[in-house]
Motif scaffolding. Structure first.
Motif, PDB file in Angstrom:
ATOM      1  N   LYS A   2       1.047  -1.161   0.078  1.00  0.00           N
ATOM      2  CA  LYS A   2       0.059   0.060  -0.010  1.00  0.00           C
ATOM      3  C   LYS A   2       0.782   1.308   0.073  1.00  0.00           C
ATOM      4  N   PRO A  59      -3.900   4.667  -2.743  1.00  0.00           N
ATOM      5  CA  PRO A  59      -4.694   3.583  -3.499  1.00  0.00           C
ATOM      6  C   PRO A  59      -5.098   2.335  -2.515  1.00  0.00           C
ATOM      7  N   THR A  60      -6.015   1.736  -2.575  1.00  0.00           N
ATOM      8  CA  THR A  60      -6.445   0.745  -1.716  1.00  0.00           C
ATOM      9  C   THR A  60      -5.789  -0.686  -2.160  1.00  0.00           C
ATOM     10  N   SER A  61      -5.751  -0.914  -3.544  1.00  0.00           N
ATOM     11  CA  SER A  61      -5.294  -2.228  -3.754  1.00  0.00           C
ATOM     12  C   SER A  61      -4.565  -1.867  -5.005  1.00  0.00           C
ATOM     13  N   PRO A  62      -3.167  -1.470  -5.143  1.00  0.00           N
ATOM     14  CA  PRO A  62      -2.237  -1.093  -5.946  1.00  0.00           C
ATOM     15  C   PRO A  62      -1.711  -2.448  -6.641  1.00  0.00           C
ATOM     16  N   TRP A  73      -2.095   2.257 -13.780  1.00  0.00           N
ATOM     17  CA  TRP A  73      -3.724   1.802 -14.019  1.00  0.00           C
ATOM     18  C   TRP A  73      -3.884   2.104 -15.473  1.00  0.00           C
ATOM     19  N   LEU A  82     -10.164   4.683  -9.853  1.00  0.00           N
ATOM     20  CA  LEU A  82      -8.894   4.637  -8.870  1.00  0.00           C
ATOM     21  C   LEU A  82      -9.581   4.509  -7.525  1.00  0.00           C
ATOM     22  N   ASP A  83      -9.585   3.349  -7.023  1.00  0.00           N
ATOM     23  CA  ASP A  83     -10.012   2.957  -5.558  1.00  0.00           C
ATOM     24  C   ASP A  83      -8.841   3.353  -4.754  1.00  0.00           C
ATOM     25  N   TYR A  84      -9.562   4.136  -3.676  1.00  0.00           N
ATOM     26  CA  TYR A  84      -8.449   5.047  -2.828  1.00  0.00           C
ATOM     27  C   TYR A  84      -8.945   5.063  -1.389  1.00  0.00           C
ATOM     28  N   SER A 135     -13.735   6.326  -4.220  1.00  0.00           N
ATOM     29  CA  SER A 135     -13.240   5.829  -5.585  1.00  0.00           C
ATOM     30  C   SER A 135     -13.380   7.125  -6.519  1.00  0.00           C
ATOM     31  N   TYR A 182       0.827   8.682  -9.689  1.00  0.00           N
ATOM     32  CA  TYR A 182       0.809   7.264 -10.184  1.00  0.00           C
ATOM     33  C   TYR A 182       0.677   7.448 -11.664  1.00  0.00           C
TER      34      TYR A 182
END
Length: 351
Positions: A2, A59-62, A73, A82-84, A135, A182
């Motif tokens: 993370k 980001p939560t799940s890079p 991405w 982009l989940d954040y 997100s 990113y």
């Protein structure tokens, strides 16, 4: 893995990044850990140990490769999702986010693909040090098929605050910038959003002037440290002038006429920047779009002059500039991050 980017907000700013980001400490700032003290940013404290709060986001799940390197991405013709997360404590729990694509302000939706595009969304976090999920959805406004675009997610601490010109006359430690970047792979030709928020307009142009001893003295006085030629050539500096004078807190304006802004950017030669002026956290547009491209040249100061029709402004407005470097990777042994000027309150007579 993370990615975590953290900021500790002092009366004078200290920025700290961990995870796969780079640690950055501004000179002559006290470093304090595990402190829960929270105080008014406008109160003086001779011990220089006041902490306003802390904030982190990432980001939560890079996705990473076998070497733990962050993978891009992907934009494939649909909104990028982009989940954040954001986490904060103390007085830092009111936060807004700005996005940039290659340094250009990026409109985005939040938490729903059906939401409207905005340049800033704000969040009021309830609990200390609890990750708040969100997100970002956006159509990249920079790049073409085959490009790798740099997406910058930048938090603004307490974006809703404005001095009331009675108890407070400046933004103090509020509205500092915390950026994280990113990669985004463009695998389809971008399609711009159908509708975007309205913007205030400006006329702007770029010129240069020579570096002088007077400028070095001004930078020294503004930064409370000596800036000699060697320091000047290693770092990046900016100054904001409004109607001919340096401003860093507030400025009373007329109801009609023009506001003349001069933003000076100088220092390390060869750096390319993309600069945007903001009013109330919305980018200001010009004939070239919303951002202006500059290159810092040795021995020269870059000037961005702009004029804004005062009738476009409300009774009180928050004004600042953000400059995003375009070629920081050309200098791998140094750290050049997006920079924001201090927020300035523009208020009209009688307010």
């Amino acid at each position: 893995m993370k990615r975590i980017t953290e900021i500790v907000l002092f009366l004078l700013l200290l920025t700290l990044s961990t995870g796969c980001s780079i640690k950055k400490e501004l000179p002559d700032q006290p470093v304090i850990s595990d402190s829960k003290d929270v105080k008014n940013p406008f109160e003086s404290d001779d011990s220089n140990t006041t902490i306003m709060g802390a904030i982190s986001h990432g980001p939560t799940s890079p996705k990473v490769d076998e070497n733990k390197k962050l993978l891009p991405w992907v934009y494939n013709g649909q909104d990028v999702e982009l989940d954040y997360y954001v986490s904060a404590s103390g007085q830092a729990k009111n936060v807004g986010f700005l996005l940039f694509a290659d340094g250009v302000p990026q409109p985005y939706k939040v938490n729903s693909n059906d939401a409207p595009y905005e340049y800033m969304h704000t969040f009021a976090l309830k609990e200390d040090d609890v990750e708040f999920p969100l997100s970002f959805y956006f159509l990249p406004i920079s790049g073409k098929k085959g490009d790798l675009v740099n997406i910058t997610v930048a938090s603004i601490y307490n974006p809703g605050f404005q001095p009331d010109m009675k108890e407070t006359t400046s933004y103090g430690g509020y509205q500092v910038l915390l950026p994280a970047s990113y990669p985004l792979s463009i695998e389809a030709d971008p399609v711009l959003p159908d509708s975007l928020p309205d913007m205030i307009n400006e006329t702007a142009y770029i010129t240069n002037e020579p570096v002088t001893n007077s400028l070095l003295e001004t930078l020294s006085n503004s930064g409370l440290r000596d800036i000699d030629v060697d320091t000047f050539n290693r770092e990046v500096f900016d100054l904001m002038y409004i109607d001919g004078d340096i401003r860093s807190d507030n400025y009373q304006v007329n109801s009609k006429g023009k506001l003349h802004v001069t933003y000076k950017l100088c220092g390390h030669s060869g750096l390319k920047y993309r600069t945007t002026f903001y009013i109330n956290h919305q980018p200001v547009s010009n004939s070239n779009g919303v951002s202006l491209d500059t290159v810092i040249e040795k021995g020269l100061v870059t000037l961005i002059d702009a004029e804004i029709d005062l009738e476009q402004l409300g009774n009180v407005s928050t004004f600042y500039a953000i400059s995003v470097p375009q070629n920081a990777k050309d200098y791998p042994d140094e750290i050049f991050e997006p920079r924001k000027t201090q927020s300035i309150l523009l208020y009209k007579k009688g307010e």
